[in-house]
Design an enzyme around this catalytic site. Sequence first.
Site, PDB file in Angstrom:
ATOM      1  N   TYR A 129      19.477  17.849 -21.831  1.00  0.00           N
ATOM      2  CA  TYR A 129      19.332  16.526 -22.428  1.00  0.00           C
ATOM      3  C   TYR A 129      18.547  15.607 -21.512  1.00  0.00           C
ATOM      4  CZ  TYR A 129      20.202  12.186 -24.809  1.00  0.00           C
ATOM      5  OH  TYR A 129      20.021  10.994 -25.475  1.00  0.00           O
ATOM      6  N   GLN A 197      24.855  12.887 -30.725  1.00  0.00           N
ATOM      7  CA  GLN A 197      24.467  13.874 -31.744  1.00  0.00           C
ATOM      8  C   GLN A 197      23.646  15.015 -31.155  1.00  0.00           C
ATOM      9  OE1 GLN A 197      23.739  10.626 -31.742  1.00  0.00           O
ATOM     10  NE2 GLN A 197      21.669  10.190 -32.490  1.00  0.00           N
ATOM     11  N   ASN A 224      23.955   8.200 -21.613  1.00  0.00           N
ATOM     12  CA  ASN A 224      24.817   7.022 -21.638  1.00  0.00           C
ATOM     13  C   ASN A 224      26.279   7.419 -21.847  1.00  0.00           C
ATOM     14  OD1 ASN A 224      25.093   7.580 -24.375  1.00  0.00           O
ATOM     15  ND2 ASN A 224      23.650   5.994 -24.999  1.00  0.00           N
ATOM     16  N   THR A 247      24.064   4.964 -12.718  1.00  0.00           N
ATOM     17  CA  THR A 247      23.573   5.382 -11.414  1.00  0.00           C
ATOM     18  C   THR A 247      24.143   4.518 -10.293  1.00  0.00           C
ATOM     19  OG1 THR A 247      21.564   5.989 -10.193  1.00  0.00           O
ATOM     20  CG2 THR A 247      21.509   3.923 -11.429  1.00  0.00           C
ATOM     21  N   GLN A 269      17.430   1.160  -7.515  1.00  0.00           N
ATOM     22  CA  GLN A 269      18.421   1.762  -8.394  1.00  0.00           C
ATOM     23  C   GLN A 269      18.976   0.753  -9.397  1.00  0.00           C
ATOM     24  OE1 GLN A 269      19.122   5.242  -8.438  1.00  0.00           O
ATOM     25  NE2 GLN A 269      17.219   4.930  -7.310  1.00  0.00           N
ATOM     26  N   HIS A 272      17.532   0.574 -13.012  1.00  0.00           N
ATOM     27  CA  HIS A 272      17.840   1.571 -14.036  1.00  0.00           C
ATOM     28  C   HIS A 272      18.586   0.965 -15.217  1.00  0.00           C
ATOM     29  CE1 HIS A 272      16.697   5.610 -12.754  1.00  0.00           C
ATOM     30  NE2 HIS A 272      16.985   5.280 -11.515  1.00  0.00           N
ATOM     31  N   GLU A 338      26.755   8.602  -5.733  1.00  0.00           N
ATOM     32  CA  GLU A 338      25.741   9.514  -6.282  1.00  0.00           C
ATOM     33  C   GLU A 338      24.609   9.682  -5.270  1.00  0.00           C
ATOM     34  OE1 GLU A 338      22.844   9.755 -10.225  1.00  0.00           O
ATOM     35  OE2 GLU A 338      23.626   7.836  -9.556  1.00  0.00           O
ATOM     36  N   HIS A 339      24.078   8.564  -4.787  1.00  0.00           N
ATOM     37  CA  HIS A 339      23.031   8.559  -3.755  1.00  0.00           C
ATOM     38  C   HIS A 339      23.546   7.775  -2.557  1.00  0.00           C
ATOM     39  CE1 HIS A 339      20.958   8.267  -7.758  1.00  0.00           C
ATOM     40  NE2 HIS A 339      20.300   9.309  -7.292  1.00  0.00           N
ATOM     41  N   ASP A 372      14.353  10.957  -6.377  1.00  0.00           N
ATOM     42  CA  ASP A 372      14.220  10.852  -7.827  1.00  0.00           C
ATOM     43  C   ASP A 372      13.030  11.655  -8.337  1.00  0.00           C
ATOM     44  OD1 ASP A 372      16.413   9.235  -8.203  1.00  0.00           O
ATOM     45  OD2 ASP A 372      15.278   7.364  -8.115  1.00  0.00           O
ATOM     46  N   GLU A 426      57.389  40.243 -11.804  1.00  0.00           N
ATOM     47  CA  GLU A 426      56.984  39.258 -12.808  1.00  0.00           C
ATOM     48  C   GLU A 426      57.567  39.561 -14.187  1.00  0.00           C
ATOM     49  OE1 GLU A 426      52.734  38.787 -12.732  1.00  0.00           O
ATOM     50  OE2 GLU A 426      52.797  37.711 -10.827  1.00  0.00           O
ATOM     51  N   HIS A 431      52.668  46.279 -17.401  1.00  0.00           N
ATOM     52  CA  HIS A 431      51.548  46.237 -16.460  1.00  0.00           C
ATOM     53  C   HIS A 431      51.639  47.427 -15.497  1.00  0.00           C
ATOM     54  CE1 HIS A 431      50.877  42.231 -17.976  1.00  0.00           C
ATOM     55  NE2 HIS A 431      49.943  41.958 -17.067  1.00  0.00           N
TER      56      HIS A 431
END
Length: 443
Positions: A129, A197, A224, A247, A269, A272, A338-339, A372, A426, A431
Site C-alpha cells: 500500500y 478498502q 492513515n 510519523t 517531519q 508530513h 520511529e526516527h 526517507d 501432559e 502422542h
Amino acid sequence: MMSTIDLRGRVLSMRELRQALPRAEFDVEAALETVRPITEAVRHRGAEALYELGERFDGVRPPSLRVPAAVLTAALEALDPAVRAALEESIRRARVVHADQRRTDTTTQVVPGGEVTERWVPVDRVGLYVPGGLAVYPSSVVMNVVPAQAAGVGSLAVASPPQRDNTGAFAGYPHPTILAACALLGVDEVYAVGGAQAVAAFAYGFEDADATCEPVSLVTGPGNIYVAAAKRLLKGLIGIDAEAGPTEIAILADESADAEHVAADLISQAEHDPLAAAVLVTDSPDLVERVATALERRVGLTKHTERVRTALTGQQSGTVLVDDLDAGLAVVNAYAAEHLEIQTRDAAAVAARVRNAGAVFVGPWAPVSLGDYAAGSNHVLPTGGCATHSSGLSVQSFLRGIHVVTYDEAALREVASHVVTLAQAEDLPAHGEAVTARFGDAL
C-alpha cells in the site's frame, strides 16, 4: 512554539517516563467501527463496492480498478528526468542494503541421524500500500517493493488512491509519479484503490470486468488511521507489517548541536501531517532557546507553514529537558521513536546505547530525510512506541521460517522414552503411542 517538559532533578520509572512524554492520539480501536462496514462491502460486493468507495472517499471513480500497462508506461515516459535519476539512485541504494538482509537455510545436527533445517521461504503474494493524501510518496513504492523483490516474493501488487486532480491519460488513477516508480521497479499490477478498502481488496481479492485481483498473504505499507484499523481488523486473514501511525522524529542533542540543523530536521517531519510528532531531548537550556528562535524563523518560511505549525504546537510534540545524556538516553529509549537523530559529541558511541528506535541517524550529516529517500535504509518503520518490540520493513518481513525435521530410526529410538514420558506428563498418551507404534515390543 514547542511546549517544554522539564524532567531535570526527577528520577522516573519507564512507566512514568512513557506517561510524561508527548504522543499523538491515534485511537485505532475507535476507527474499527468506521472501517468494518467498508471491509464487509468489499468482501461481499467486490469491484462494485471499490468503485463506489473511490467516489465516496477520493472524489473520483477510476476508469478501471487495475491501472492499464499503457498508463504505467506513459507515466514513466512523462517522468521528469531529474526525478527519474533520483528514484533510480534510491532504488540502487535500497537494493544494495536489502540484498545483504537475505537469509540462508541452516541445518543443525541434533544427534547422529537427527537434524532440523530452518528454511526461509518468501510469502507467495503480497499487497503493497502506498498512501496518497497530503503528499506524493514514490519513495514508499521503493521502500515496499525492493525488500519484497529481494526476498523473492513471486507476486506483487501495489494499491494507491485514485487522484481526482489527475488529467489526461492519468485521470482517475493514482498519482503519475507513483505509477512511474512502479514501472521503474517492474511492478505491473497496480490498483487505483485507497484507504481501508485497499486493504480489504488485497485480503479478499475481487473480480473486475478486465482484471482479477487474487487475495494476498501479506499487506505492507503505511497509511492513515483507517488503513491501520483495516489491518487490525483483517489481521489473521492476512499478515501485516504494522499498524503505522503518524510519523515521529526525536532528536537527542547536547550543546554542541547546530540549532539550525535541529530546527530544520524537526520541521522536515512536521510537514508530513498535522499529527506528526517532533520531540527534542536535550540537557542544554541554551540549545532549547536557540532551536526555538530558529523554528520561529524557519516555520514562517517553509511551504506548508500551517501544517508544520499545527504539528509542532500539538500535544504530540515538545522539548524534553534532562539532567544529562544518560537521562536523555533513558527518555529516548522510553519514547522509542520511529526516527531518532543523535546530534551530540561522540554521537556514534551515544547511538550504540540506543535500544528502542525504528531507525537511528548518527551525527550532523545524517538527517532523517536522507533515510526517507536515499540512505539505502528502509523508511517504513514502527511508530507510536512500537519500536520497543517491532522492526522496520526489511527482507525478513517477507520471509517465513519453516522447520524441516529429519530423523532416522536410530535417532528416534534414542529419544523415544523421553517423548513418551512427556506425553504422559501432559495426559496426551496418544502422542507417545505415535512413537511406540513404530517399534512395537522392540522399544
